[in-house]
Design a protein around this motif. Sequence first.
Motif, PDB file in Angstrom:
ATOM      1  N   LEU A   6       0.793  -1.220  -0.221  1.00  0.00           N
ATOM      2  CA  LEU A   6      -0.133   0.044   0.021  1.00  0.00           C
ATOM      3  C   LEU A   6       0.931   1.136  -0.022  1.00  0.00           C
ATOM      4  CD1 LEU A   6      -2.890   1.009   0.130  1.00  0.00           C
ATOM      5  CD2 LEU A   6      -2.829   0.997   2.626  1.00  0.00           C
ATOM      6  N   ILE A   7       2.029   1.165   0.755  1.00  0.00           N
ATOM      7  CA  ILE A   7       2.745   2.400   0.679  1.00  0.00           C
ATOM      8  C   ILE A   7       3.414   2.766  -0.552  1.00  0.00           C
ATOM      9  CG2 ILE A   7       4.886   1.358   1.564  1.00  0.00           C
ATOM     10  CD1 ILE A   7       5.258   3.543   3.617  1.00  0.00           C
ATOM     11  N   ALA A   8       3.645   1.814  -1.353  1.00  0.00           N
ATOM     12  CA  ALA A   8       4.154   1.986  -2.485  1.00  0.00           C
ATOM     13  C   ALA A   8       3.203   2.833  -3.671  1.00  0.00           C
ATOM     14  CB  ALA A   8       4.604   0.767  -3.087  1.00  0.00           C
ATOM     15  N   MET A   9       2.085   2.638  -3.194  1.00  0.00           N
ATOM     16  CA  MET A   9       1.023   3.188  -4.310  1.00  0.00           C
ATOM     17  C   MET A   9       1.018   4.869  -4.059  1.00  0.00           C
ATOM     18  SD  MET A   9      -2.169   0.651  -4.055  1.00  0.00           S
ATOM     19  CE  MET A   9      -1.952  -1.054  -4.301  1.00  0.00           C
ATOM     20  N   ILE A  10       1.531   5.307  -3.026  1.00  0.00           N
ATOM     21  CA  ILE A  10       1.605   6.640  -2.950  1.00  0.00           C
ATOM     22  C   ILE A  10       2.956   7.062  -3.232  1.00  0.00           C
ATOM     23  CG2 ILE A  10       1.187   8.299  -1.047  1.00  0.00           C
ATOM     24  CD1 ILE A  10      -0.617   6.295   0.449  1.00  0.00           C
ATOM     25  N   VAL A  16       6.732   6.821   9.279  1.00  0.00           N
ATOM     26  CA  VAL A  16       5.910   7.010  10.655  1.00  0.00           C
ATOM     27  C   VAL A  16       6.552   7.252  12.005  1.00  0.00           C
ATOM     28  CG1 VAL A  16       4.017   5.909   9.439  1.00  0.00           C
ATOM     29  CG2 VAL A  16       5.689   4.517  10.774  1.00  0.00           C
ATOM     30  N   LEU A  17       8.112   7.466  11.768  1.00  0.00           N
ATOM     31  CA  LEU A  17       8.827   7.483  13.214  1.00  0.00           C
ATOM     32  C   LEU A  17       8.856   8.902  13.374  1.00  0.00           C
ATOM     33  CD1 LEU A  17      11.709   5.172  12.081  1.00  0.00           C
ATOM     34  CD2 LEU A  17       9.770   4.636  13.742  1.00  0.00           C
ATOM     35  N   PRO A  18       8.283   9.514  14.523  1.00  0.00           N
ATOM     36  CA  PRO A  18       8.275  10.671  15.070  1.00  0.00           C
ATOM     37  C   PRO A  18       9.730  11.329  15.376  1.00  0.00           C
ATOM     38  CG  PRO A  18       7.344   9.366  16.736  1.00  0.00           C
ATOM     39  CD  PRO A  18       7.803   8.576  15.611  1.00  0.00           C
ATOM     40  N   VAL A  94      -3.247  -4.866   6.213  1.00  0.00           N
ATOM     41  CA  VAL A  94      -2.065  -4.260   5.347  1.00  0.00           C
ATOM     42  C   VAL A  94      -1.866  -3.017   6.046  1.00  0.00           C
ATOM     43  CG1 VAL A  94      -1.877  -3.255   3.082  1.00  0.00           C
ATOM     44  CG2 VAL A  94      -3.193  -5.262   3.267  1.00  0.00           C
ATOM     45  N   LEU A  95      -2.638  -2.268   6.485  1.00  0.00           N
ATOM     46  CA  LEU A  95      -2.235  -1.200   7.226  1.00  0.00           C
ATOM     47  C   LEU A  95      -1.351  -1.431   8.346  1.00  0.00           C
ATOM     48  CD1 LEU A  95      -5.770   0.902   7.622  1.00  0.00           C
ATOM     49  CD2 LEU A  95      -3.816   1.684   6.187  1.00  0.00           C
ATOM     50  N   GLN A  96      -1.815  -2.469   9.079  1.00  0.00           N
ATOM     51  CA  GLN A  96      -0.843  -2.829  10.495  1.00  0.00           C
ATOM     52  C   GLN A  96       0.475  -3.188   9.839  1.00  0.00           C
ATOM     53  OE1 GLN A  96      -2.666  -5.541  12.868  1.00  0.00           O
ATOM     54  NE2 GLN A  96      -1.155  -5.373  14.673  1.00  0.00           N
ATOM     55  N   GLN A  97       0.506  -3.986   8.750  1.00  0.00           N
ATOM     56  CA  GLN A  97       1.717  -4.403   8.327  1.00  0.00           C
ATOM     57  C   GLN A  97       2.708  -3.222   7.942  1.00  0.00           C
ATOM     58  OE1 GLN A  97       0.635  -6.720   5.158  1.00  0.00           O
ATOM     59  NE2 GLN A  97      -0.031  -8.620   6.440  1.00  0.00           N
ATOM     60  N   GLN A  98       2.270  -2.096   7.680  1.00  0.00           N
ATOM     61  CA  GLN A  98       2.787  -1.020   6.911  1.00  0.00           C
ATOM     62  C   GLN A  98       2.990   0.149   8.055  1.00  0.00           C
ATOM     63  OE1 GLN A  98       4.174  -0.806   3.830  1.00  0.00           O
ATOM     64  NE2 GLN A  98       3.196  -2.997   3.420  1.00  0.00           N
ATOM     65  N   LYS A 103      -6.030   7.342   9.613  1.00  0.00           N
ATOM     66  CA  LYS A 103      -5.738   8.750   9.945  1.00  0.00           C
ATOM     67  C   LYS A 103      -4.492   9.095   9.118  1.00  0.00           C
ATOM     68  CE  LYS A 103      -5.166  12.845  12.897  1.00  0.00           C
ATOM     69  NZ  LYS A 103      -5.077  13.231  14.139  1.00  0.00           N
ATOM     70  N   LYS A 104      -3.638   8.240   9.344  1.00  0.00           N
ATOM     71  CA  LYS A 104      -2.088   8.484   8.837  1.00  0.00           C
ATOM     72  C   LYS A 104      -2.205   8.203   7.252  1.00  0.00           C
ATOM     73  CE  LYS A 104       2.343   9.454   9.415  1.00  0.00           C
ATOM     74  NZ  LYS A 104       2.717  10.763   9.786  1.00  0.00           N
TER      75      LYS A 104
END
Length: 310
Positions: A6-10, A16-18, A94-98, A103-104
């Motif tokens: 999913l992250i590659a689609m954007i 996500v590390l602050p 999938v969100l959890q894996q990424q 929201k993020k």
Amino acid sequence: MKSKKLIAMIACATLVLPLAACGSKAVATTSGGKITQEEYYNEMKTTTNGKQVLQQMILDKVLEKEYGKQVSDKQVNAQYNTYKNQYGSQFSAVLQQQGLTEKKLKQQIRSNLCLEAAVRSYTHITNAQIDKQWKKYEPKVQTAEILVGSKDDAQSIIDQLNNSDHPYKTFKKLVKSKSTDASTKNAGGKVAAFDNTSTSVDSAYKKAAFKLKTGEYTTEPVKTDDGYVVIYMIEHPAKGKKSQHINDLKTQIVQEKMNDSKFLHKVVSNVLKKGNVSIKDNDLKNIMDDYLNSNASTTKSNSGSSLANN
């Protein structure tokens, strides 16, 4: 065709590390002592991930200021729902894996749409470019697929479809019993709609799919990076006339610019230079030099801004 991450689609997905604010407040405590915000910050800013986070945060701030008004919540939600529908019941996993939350992900989508608006503002589209794009234009198609591990397995599925009076019904049954793609098998094998500019779809898959008419399926196994697939064309709209798709063609040209790393670098460089970026931490003062010290420049045209030497 297994779904890409999913992250590659954007195109400009954020990390996500602050980077924590400096301070004595504890981020964590242990039997050996506490870890303060200042300690965490000082450690994070020395890492590649930490620096990338700050780079992305800076870019997001500038993009939002310059192009945020061009991006609506409706656009963000539409793209978000496209991803959600594609992954179906596996979306949360999938969100959890990424390492993402809903929201993020929406924040990343918004950031990417702002970047797209910036790219569009620096793209001067000519009639010649539109004509060239029309030659390779394909409208968005809706397909389904059965992914298997061998050519013989794929051919066996094709043979069963050839002998069926109702190929699509047979296809959907075979998806459940034969497909190894967990992300599509519970949705009848449906793959997210795509056109000729889609980068998340295997090139061999796209080439084979675009040859099919609505209701047709591939009569030979299609070899992809993930294995062999049998493709069923659920809906292949007519291409129509060029005059009907001028806006689509312009959007596709912008999308291709989004995938051009050299052009994208120039756009980001110009955006950041206009954003009056100033790094206050001496240890991080050089993290934007690749963009702020480049020679990218802008020129004006009758139809808007365009990059020099584009």
